[in-house]
Write an enzyme that holds these catalytic residues in place. Sequence first.
Site, PDB file in Angstrom:
ATOM      1  N   THR A   1     -21.763  16.884   3.213  1.00 55.52           N
ATOM      2  CA  THR A   1     -22.941  16.015   3.384  1.00 55.52           C
ATOM      3  C   THR A   1     -24.181  16.604   2.702  1.00 55.52           C
ATOM      4  OG1 THR A   1     -23.627  17.152   5.398  1.00 55.52           O
ATOM      5  CG2 THR A   1     -22.122  15.291   5.665  1.00 55.52           C
TER       6      THR A   1
ATOM      7  N   LYS B   1     -27.132  29.834  10.528  1.00 52.62           N
ATOM      8  CA  LYS B   1     -27.143  28.375  10.657  1.00 52.62           C
ATOM      9  C   LYS B   1     -26.470  27.956  11.951  1.00 52.62           C
ATOM     10  CE  LYS B   1     -23.658  26.019   8.466  1.00 52.62           C
ATOM     11  NZ  LYS B   1     -22.895  25.550   7.299  1.00 52.62           N
TER      12      LYS B   1
ATOM     13  N   GLY C   1       0.787  -1.238   0.000  1.00 51.36           N
ATOM     14  CA  GLY C   1       0.000   0.000   0.000  1.00 51.36           C
ATOM     15  C   GLY C   1       0.816   1.283   0.000  1.00 51.36           C
TER      16      GLY C   1
HETATM   17  C1  R5P Z   1     -19.066  25.598   6.302  1.00 50.30           C
HETATM   18  O1  R5P Z   1     -18.486  26.458   6.947  1.00 50.30           O
HETATM   19  C2  R5P Z   1     -18.833  25.407   4.849  1.00 50.30           C
HETATM   20  O2  R5P Z   1     -18.781  26.634   4.170  1.00 50.30           O
HETATM   21  C3  R5P Z   1     -19.888  24.528   4.221  1.00 50.30           C
HETATM   22  O3  R5P Z   1     -21.150  25.150   4.383  1.00 50.30           O
HETATM   23  C4  R5P Z   1     -19.927  23.180   4.865  1.00 50.30           C
HETATM   24  O4  R5P Z   1     -18.647  22.621   4.927  1.00 50.30           O
HETATM   25  C5  R5P Z   1     -20.844  22.261   4.094  1.00 50.30           C
HETATM   26  O5  R5P Z   1     -20.919  21.053   4.775  1.00 50.30           O
HETATM   27  P1  R5P Z   1     -22.196  20.117   4.651  1.00 50.30           P
HETATM   28  O6  R5P Z   1     -22.494  19.967   3.183  1.00 50.30           O
HETATM   29  O7  R5P Z   1     -21.768  18.824   5.285  1.00 50.30           O
HETATM   30  O8  R5P Z   1     -23.300  20.762   5.413  1.00 50.30           O
END
Ligand code: R5P
Length: 312
Positions: free
Chosen positions: A223, A192, A38
Amino acid sequence: MSEISIITGNANPKLATEICDQLGINLTEALVSRFSEGEIRVKVEGNVRGKDVFIVQSTCRPVNDNFMELLILIDAVKRASARRVTAVIPYYGYARQDRKDQPRVPITAKLVANLITSAGASRVLTMDLHASQIQGFFDIPVDHLYAINTICEYFLDKQFKDLVIVSPDVGGIRMARAYARKLSAGLAIVDKRRDSPEKTEVMHILGEVKDKNVVLVDDIIATGSSLMEAIEELKRRGARDVYAAVSHGVLSGDALVKIQNSKSLKEVVITNSIPLPDPEKNPKVQTLSIAPLLAEAIKRIHDEKSISCLFF
Ligand code: R5P
């Protein structure tokens, strides 16, 4: 152009080839494979002695493998007497841990910067860092590109009326404001709360989105939780068509399924800083190539010309 040499690892060879096409040169062949147990095995096939070498390697999934490939490639070309080595990292992984915001956590963005420098990189070329102050984690020059022009061209072609750009979190306001200015659009902000790396919750939306076309802009979709939560709330507040524009498609877990199944999301536009899934199977994902931008930046670095004038 004869002094430029472009080399790639396995992270995004298609992008490296596109960059070479833009520059009208061939990719310098390099073997980047594995020993039986690996370990990464590298051999640069073409001569790079005295050359201006650019190693194109996003540190995307598989993150640790791609990162080690980058370090080992840098070591190989340094030992092969390259004149200068630029690590071209369109997507800079490990960037989200960029400060010590809790006890006993690392600052991986800094650790990664140290390792790239120690491996022998002379400079770094990257795009839409998760936090622009990561540039300061390096003691070598960093050229920081933005996908904004590439993405805005796409949306300008759509000739939207009543457009609002939305930042999905407070940290993204600066980026969203730049998009709003370029697209002559309004601005709104999602407040958020992140409950865990995989789960977010929308607390408030600041700004008017009712009956507006909306483009949510973010640096990363991982995600997809931030995006989906925000989109649903925008729809609840009466937004018309909701688009998303993202620099880096990390697309972990079931992000693609969420995108495809979302009734509220019209389309998500993502650059090819990270290889994206088959467009035929993912019609809601629109890929924009940053190869012309990277090729122009490489040319300018080689010719010792300004990069900032591409954006400001
Ligand atoms: C956060 O600070 C980033 O700008 C993105 O909003 C975040 O990494 C997105 O992550 P996910 O798609 O898992 O919510």
